[in-house]
Write an enzyme that holds these catalytic residues in place. Sequence first.
Site, PDB file in Angstrom:
ATOM      1  N   LYS A 163       0.844  -1.212   0.000  1.00  0.00           N
ATOM      2  CA  LYS A 163       0.000   0.000   0.000  1.00  0.00           C
ATOM      3  C   LYS A 163       0.872   1.252   0.000  1.00  0.00           C
ATOM      4  CE  LYS A 163      -4.513  -1.392   0.629  1.00  0.00           C
ATOM      5  NZ  LYS A 163      -5.031  -2.238   1.660  1.00  0.00           N
ATOM      6  N   LYS A 185      -2.987  -8.930 -12.879  1.00  0.00           N
ATOM      7  CA  LYS A 185      -4.066  -9.306 -11.960  1.00  0.00           C
ATOM      8  C   LYS A 185      -5.231  -8.315 -12.064  1.00  0.00           C
ATOM      9  CE  LYS A 185      -5.170  -9.052  -7.101  1.00  0.00           C
ATOM     10  NZ  LYS A 185      -4.824  -9.044  -5.715  1.00  0.00           N
ATOM     11  N   LYS A 217      -9.240  -3.246  -9.190  1.00  0.00           N
ATOM     12  CA  LYS A 217      -9.837  -1.933  -9.436  1.00  0.00           C
ATOM     13  C   LYS A 217      -8.739  -0.869  -9.567  1.00  0.00           C
ATOM     14  CE  LYS A 217     -13.330   1.024  -7.707  1.00  0.00           C
ATOM     15  NZ  LYS A 217     -12.994   1.881  -6.587  1.00  0.00           N
TER      16      LYS A 217
END
Length: 315
Positions: free
Chosen positions: A115, A194, A197
């Site tokens: 992240k 992959k 979103k």
Amino acid sequence: MASSKKRLLTGLQPSGQLHIGNYFGALKPFIDSYEEYESFLMVVDYHALTTLRKPEEMRENIISAVKSYLAAGVDPSKAVIFQQSQVQEHTELAWIFECLVTVPFLELSHAYKDKLAKGHEANAGLFNYPMLMAADILLYDTDIVPVGEDQRQHVEYAREAAAKFNNAFGEVFKEPKEMINKAVAIVPGIDGKKMSKSYKNTIPLFGSKDDITKAVMAIVTDSSGERPENVYAIHAKFKDAVSLDALYEEKKGKYKDLKEALIEDVERLVAPMREKYNSLTEDDVKRVLNEGSDRAREIAQAKMKVVREKVGVSL
Ligand code: TYM
């Protein structure tokens, strides 16, 4: 009467419209197995708060996540469907776990590092994320946690949290196991990476036929090989290998025809679910979540009573 079935629990963040990667990676495996267990399905809104700061979007996403599961076939009378923030024991137990683990231990989290690499702010919630997830799982004496490969380490963290608590205060928590379906572990997106979103490479699960057509027509194809591999890889989720190979042999080199065949196959799966999704109202969702959260809270409160006694804060 207590059920003799094992407990299964899983969660998903309300982070936007679901795509077919979510369907094959999370919804379908849940739907295929949940009736064999005493099952819990949780919308983890406080986890989403680590990255989402748009209240209206949060609300819409919570509603949409529940509609998606109902439309895909989860029967709310056979699974406890609930909202994490409605059961306050989750954040309370997370705090207790945070007092038992060290900063270097949490720094090992791949999800946290990923992240940060994607540019997310290093807020303390994001850092402590695994302890909230441990609380989600351990409050319910969960046996099995069905997740995608990316969540494996989080389930390990939950086992560690259970062991650390049990060592410090006595046996209270059961160590859970992850259930990862290798065959569907990664669903590729329209660019071959992959499906996610955040990569903007998705085929929406509840989109209109036009949305599906647009996404499929945008699949990146490479004309160097025998067949368009990116189209084939997605198509393989919808058709068995024998009929798929026959189709790709018959339509060799005809990429447009193959994409049209894929659109039809996606549409065949999605159309009935889309109809169900559109027939569900916000009130339907609230009713399901309120009932589920009441049931979850009963279990969580009983567990927290024991936890508070063990750590010495109940007088
Ligand atoms: P989340 O919301 O990112 O994803 C929900 C589930 O979907 C799987 N998944 C995929 N699988 C295959 N292919 C893909 N392209 C794909 N994208 C997503 C994820 O592995 C996950 O199983 N931390 C969790 C939520 C959580 C949770 C829990 C899960 C919080 N508490 C307790 C289980 C138990 C997460 O962020 O999932």
